[in-house]
Write a protein that holds these residues in place. Sequence first.
Motif, PDB file in Angstrom:
ATOM      1  N   LEU A  35       0.820  -1.212   0.000  1.00  0.00           N
ATOM      2  CA  LEU A  35       0.000   0.000   0.000  1.00  0.00           C
ATOM      3  C   LEU A  35       0.854   1.262   0.000  1.00  0.00           C
ATOM      4  O   LEU A  35       0.615   2.188  -0.782  1.00  0.00           O
ATOM      5  CB  LEU A  35      -0.916   0.012   1.227  1.00  0.00           C
ATOM      6  N   THR A  83      -5.180  -4.689  -6.311  1.00  0.00           N
ATOM      7  CA  THR A  83      -5.586  -3.405  -6.884  1.00  0.00           C
ATOM      8  C   THR A  83      -4.379  -2.498  -7.030  1.00  0.00           C
ATOM      9  O   THR A  83      -4.202  -1.826  -8.050  1.00  0.00           O
ATOM     10  CB  THR A  83      -6.647  -2.726  -6.001  1.00  0.00           C
ATOM     11  N   VAL A  84      -3.530  -2.494  -6.019  1.00  0.00           N
ATOM     12  CA  VAL A  84      -2.332  -1.664  -6.060  1.00  0.00           C
ATOM     13  C   VAL A  84      -1.326  -2.200  -7.078  1.00  0.00           C
ATOM     14  O   VAL A  84      -0.785  -1.458  -7.893  1.00  0.00           O
ATOM     15  CB  VAL A  84      -1.679  -1.605  -4.664  1.00  0.00           C
ATOM     16  N   LEU A 100      -6.905   4.638  -3.749  1.00  0.00           N
ATOM     17  CA  LEU A 100      -5.707   4.835  -4.564  1.00  0.00           C
ATOM     18  C   LEU A 100      -5.628   6.262  -5.079  1.00  0.00           C
ATOM     19  O   LEU A 100      -6.651   6.885  -5.360  1.00  0.00           O
ATOM     20  CB  LEU A 100      -5.721   3.873  -5.757  1.00  0.00           C
ATOM     21  N   GLY A 123       1.705   1.364  -3.787  1.00  0.00           N
ATOM     22  CA  GLY A 123       0.515   2.156  -4.061  1.00  0.00           C
ATOM     23  C   GLY A 123       0.665   3.624  -3.737  1.00  0.00           C
ATOM     24  O   GLY A 123      -0.210   4.420  -4.072  1.00  0.00           O
ATOM     25  N   ALA A 145     -10.060  -0.397  -1.543  1.00  0.00           N
ATOM     26  CA  ALA A 145      -8.723  -0.109  -2.068  1.00  0.00           C
ATOM     27  C   ALA A 145      -8.790   0.772  -3.311  1.00  0.00           C
ATOM     28  O   ALA A 145      -8.015   1.717  -3.455  1.00  0.00           O
ATOM     29  CB  ALA A 145      -8.002  -1.403  -2.396  1.00  0.00           C
ATOM     30  N   GLU A 172      -2.183  -2.639 -11.409  1.00  0.00           N
ATOM     31  CA  GLU A 172      -2.264  -1.523 -12.353  1.00  0.00           C
ATOM     32  C   GLU A 172      -0.982  -1.367 -13.167  1.00  0.00           C
ATOM     33  O   GLU A 172      -1.048  -1.213 -14.391  1.00  0.00           O
ATOM     34  CB  GLU A 172      -2.660  -0.245 -11.636  1.00  0.00           C
TER      35      GLU A 172
END
Length: 221
Positions: free
Chosen positions: A53, A194-195, A89, A57, A85, A198
């Motif tokens: 994170l 999710t972090v 971001l 992130g 999440a 991408e």
Amino acid sequence: MRMAELSERSGVPTATIKYYLREGLLPRGHRVNATQAEYGEDHVRRLRLVRALIQVGRMPVTTAREVLAAVDDASLSQHERLGTAAWALPRPVPPRQADTGAGDAGDAAEAAAARREVTALLDGLGWQQAGPDSPPGQALTEAVAALTRLGYPCTATHLALFARAAERTAGAELDLLESFPDQEAQVEASVALTVLYEPVLLSLRRLAHVEESARRFGAEG
């Protein structure tokens, strides 16, 4: 395990672990005496998540703390926890007005037009869970406005082609998520993926561009 082993297992320096403990990002260990505590596999997994994170992130500590609180909140639905999440971001940054030649009046008109296109896109797709005022909806609107200023096509019809590809990608990601053994593991994985996914998706897109360009134009000249 003691903190030194926790540091070795997780790859996080001891000083950083102590900082995460002070900031409430990592649960306290089981106290064995006045100066020592023991930690388990849950701490190893949580440390990797916190590092993803904050370091990958680029979330502020306060934001990461909010995300982790939602991860641990059993009163929230799985859908709400999985979505935490993405909402937390950092938003993509569109080109600056100075780079696109937009003035205040023109910028406002283009933003309004972009919002109409995004609304039409979401309505046409039947995507009703997050509208144009959601964080990703706002980021999309800003990106559409910036592209429009530069003369690139960004109508709802044009964007729908990319949206359907994104829909298939989302399905593949959630298939992967469901392979984790329980809800807690799924929620923690959703935050990390999710972090971390991408940059994976962006890299795959650029690699695909190279391949497609070679197929279309490689034989020229």
